[in-house]
Design an enzyme around this catalytic site. Structure first.
Site, PDB file in Angstrom:
ATOM      1  N   ASP A  11      43.835  26.046  38.431  1.00  0.00           N
ATOM      2  CA  ASP A  11      42.569  26.482  39.005  1.00  0.00           C
ATOM      3  C   ASP A  11      42.595  26.117  40.489  1.00  0.00           C
ATOM      4  O   ASP A  11      42.724  24.935  40.836  1.00  0.00           O
ATOM      5  CB  ASP A  11      41.446  25.736  38.270  1.00  0.00           C
ATOM      6  CG  ASP A  11      40.070  26.065  38.813  1.00  0.00           C
ATOM      7  OD1 ASP A  11      39.957  26.674  39.888  1.00  0.00           O
ATOM      8  OD2 ASP A  11      39.093  25.687  38.133  1.00  0.00           O
ATOM      9  N   ASN A  25      35.072  39.365  49.032  1.00  0.00           N
ATOM     10  CA  ASN A  25      34.825  40.774  49.319  1.00  0.00           C
ATOM     11  C   ASN A  25      34.253  40.877  50.733  1.00  0.00           C
ATOM     12  O   ASN A  25      33.902  39.860  51.339  1.00  0.00           O
ATOM     13  CB  ASN A  25      33.936  41.430  48.254  1.00  0.00           C
ATOM     14  CG  ASN A  25      32.599  40.751  48.130  1.00  0.00           C
ATOM     15  OD1 ASN A  25      31.903  40.556  49.128  1.00  0.00           O
ATOM     16  ND2 ASN A  25      32.225  40.362  46.925  1.00  0.00           N
ATOM     17  N   GLY A  33      35.104  36.409  39.696  1.00  0.00           N
ATOM     18  CA  GLY A  33      36.493  35.959  39.744  1.00  0.00           C
ATOM     19  C   GLY A  33      36.660  34.660  40.512  1.00  0.00           C
ATOM     20  O   GLY A  33      35.832  33.739  40.428  1.00  0.00           O
ATOM     21  N   ASP A  35      36.358  34.107  43.647  1.00  0.00           N
ATOM     22  CA  ASP A  35      35.280  33.953  44.630  1.00  0.00           C
ATOM     23  C   ASP A  35      34.105  33.185  44.005  1.00  0.00           C
ATOM     24  O   ASP A  35      33.593  32.203  44.576  1.00  0.00           O
ATOM     25  CB  ASP A  35      34.842  35.362  45.065  1.00  0.00           C
ATOM     26  CG  ASP A  35      34.025  35.391  46.339  1.00  0.00           C
ATOM     27  OD1 ASP A  35      33.832  34.327  46.944  1.00  0.00           O
ATOM     28  OD2 ASP A  35      33.587  36.484  46.724  1.00  0.00           O
ATOM     29  N   SER A 122      43.653  40.309  45.035  1.00  0.00           N
ATOM     30  CA  SER A 122      43.457  41.711  44.600  1.00  0.00           C
ATOM     31  C   SER A 122      43.861  42.002  43.157  1.00  0.00           C
ATOM     32  O   SER A 122      43.677  43.135  42.698  1.00  0.00           O
ATOM     33  CB  SER A 122      44.205  42.713  45.517  1.00  0.00           C
ATOM     34  OG  SER A 122      43.513  42.902  46.722  1.00  0.00           O
ATOM     35  N   THR A 123      44.424  41.030  42.441  1.00  0.00           N
ATOM     36  CA  THR A 123      44.966  41.355  41.108  1.00  0.00           C
ATOM     37  C   THR A 123      43.957  41.192  39.978  1.00  0.00           C
ATOM     38  O   THR A 123      44.305  41.346  38.811  1.00  0.00           O
ATOM     39  CB  THR A 123      46.204  40.498  40.781  1.00  0.00           C
ATOM     40  OG1 THR A 123      45.782  39.118  40.647  1.00  0.00           O
ATOM     41  CG2 THR A 123      47.267  40.615  41.835  1.00  0.00           C
TER      42      THR A 123
HETATM   43  P1  ADP Z   1      40.095  40.391  43.524  1.00  0.00           P
HETATM   44  O1  ADP Z   1      38.687  40.926  43.658  1.00  0.00           O
HETATM   45  O2  ADP Z   1      40.769  40.180  44.867  1.00  0.00           O
HETATM   46  O3  ADP Z   1      40.912  41.155  42.553  1.00  0.00           O
HETATM   47  P2  ADP Z   1      39.641  38.273  41.555  1.00  0.00           P
HETATM   48  O4  ADP Z   1      38.955  36.984  41.792  1.00  0.00           O
HETATM   49  O5  ADP Z   1      39.003  39.234  40.620  1.00  0.00           O
HETATM   50  O6  ADP Z   1      39.878  38.893  43.008  1.00  0.00           O
HETATM   51  O7  ADP Z   1      41.096  37.995  41.024  1.00  0.00           O
HETATM   52  C1  ADP Z   1      42.170  37.547  41.828  1.00  0.00           C
HETATM   53  C2  ADP Z   1      43.048  36.633  41.013  1.00  0.00           C
HETATM   54  O8  ADP Z   1      42.437  35.343  40.958  1.00  0.00           O
HETATM   55  C3  ADP Z   1      43.259  37.059  39.564  1.00  0.00           C
HETATM   56  O9  ADP Z   1      44.656  36.987  39.271  1.00  0.00           O
HETATM   57  C4  ADP Z   1      42.487  36.023  38.767  1.00  0.00           C
HETATM   58  O10 ADP Z   1      43.112  35.758  37.525  1.00  0.00           O
HETATM   59  C5  ADP Z   1      42.590  34.819  39.666  1.00  0.00           C
HETATM   60  N1  ADP Z   1      41.605  33.744  39.484  1.00  0.00           N
HETATM   61  C6  ADP Z   1      40.364  33.788  38.936  1.00  0.00           C
HETATM   62  N2  ADP Z   1      39.798  32.564  38.947  1.00  0.00           N
HETATM   63  C7  ADP Z   1      40.704  31.721  39.530  1.00  0.00           C
HETATM   64  C8  ADP Z   1      40.741  30.317  39.823  1.00  0.00           C
HETATM   65  N3  ADP Z   1      39.716  29.518  39.531  1.00  0.00           N
HETATM   66  N4  ADP Z   1      41.862  29.804  40.408  1.00  0.00           N
HETATM   67  C9  ADP Z   1      42.908  30.605  40.725  1.00  0.00           C
HETATM   68  N5  ADP Z   1      42.935  31.921  40.479  1.00  0.00           N
HETATM   69  C10 ADP Z   1      41.861  32.476  39.891  1.00  0.00           C
END
Ligand code: ADP
Length: 178
Positions: A11, A25, A33, A35, A122-123
Site C-alpha cells: 500500500d 485526476n 483508487g 487517490d 492509469s492502470t
Molecule cells: P488511475 O485513475 O490512474 O487508473 P487508480 O487509483 O484507479 O488510478 O489505479 C492506479 C493503480 O493504483 C491501480 O493499479 C490500483 O490497483 C493501484 N492502487 C490502488 N490503491 C492503491 C494503494 N493504496 N497503494 C498502491 N497502489 C494502489
C-alpha cells in the site's frame, strides 16, 4: 533492471519514502483508487492544499505533475500526476503516461528527494492495459535514472498481485536484453 529501482507489493500510503506519487485526476480534488486512499491517509490538510492549487492554477493537465505536502502520511511530500485515460491507444496515451512518470521524477530531482514511490499510474479506473503500462513505467524510470543522480531510489509499489507479477516479468526481460 536498474539497480536504483525496486519493485514491491503493498500500500503506497504506508511507504517510508521522501515522496509518494498520487495517480490524481486533473481536478486535483480527489477521487477513487489510490487517490482516495492517499487522501484518507493524509487527512484534510492535503485536500485543502489541493483545493488551493486547483483554484490558483486550474488543476493539473494530463501528463504533468504538482507537489504538495503530505499531511499525516509517513512521506514528506506528495507529487500528484495525472495519467491518461485509456482510449484504445491511438490518442497519445503512451507518450502521456511516459510524461506523467518523467515530470514526477523531474520534480523529485529538483527538490533533491532521495526516495520516491510510484503506484501503477492509469492502470485502475483509467483502464490502461497493465502489461503495456508496466513496460512504459520501467523504461521511463530506468532512462531517467541513467541521466540523473536524484532521486537516488525509485520504488514501484504494486497493490495487486497481477501488477507485481507483470513488473517483475518485464524487468527480467529487460535484464535479458529482450
Ligand atoms: P488511475 O485513475 O490512474 O487508473 P487508480 O487509483 O484507479 O488510478 O489505479 C492506479 C493503480 O493504483 C491501480 O493499479 C490500483 O490497483 C493501484 N492502487 C490502488 N490503491 C492503491 C494503494 N493504496 N497503494 C498502491 N497502489 C494502489
Amino acid at each position: 533492471m536498474h539497480s536504483r529501482l525496486r519493485i514491491i507489493q503493498g500500500d503506497i500510503t504506508r511507504q517510508q519514502v521522501d515522496v509518494i506519487v498520487n495517480a490524481a485526476n486533473s481536478s486535483l480534488l480527489g477521487g477513487g483508487g489510490v487517490d482516495g486512499a492517499i487522501h484518507r491517509a493524509a487527512g484534510p490538510a492535503l485536500l485543502a492544499e489541493c483545493r488551493q492549487l486547483a483554484a490558483s492554477r486550474g488543476g493539473c493537465p494530463t501528463g504533468e505533475a504538482v507537489l504538495t505536502g503530505a499531511g499525516n502520511l509517513p512521506a514528506r511530500a506528495v507529487i500528484h500526476t495525472v495519467g491518461p485515460v485509456w482510449r484504445g491507444g491511438g490518442q497519445g496515451e503512451a507518450e502521456l503516461l511516459a510524461s506523467a512518470y518523467n515530470n514526477s521524477l523531474q520534480l523529485a530531482a529538483e527538490h533533491r528527494f532521495a526516495t520516491i514511490a510510484f503506484p501503477a499510474i492509469s492502470t485502475g479506473i483509467y483502464g490502461y492495459p497493465k502489461a503495456a503500462a508496466a513496460t512504459i513505467a520501467l523504461r521511463t524510470i530506468s532512462q531517467f535514472l541513467q541521466q540523473h543522480d536524484y532521486p537516488q531510489q525509485v520504488w514501484l509499489v504494486c497493490f495487486d498481485e497481477e501488477s507485481y507479477r507483470l513488473y517483475r516479468q518485464h524487468s527480467e526481460q529487460a535484464d535479458d536484453g529482450g
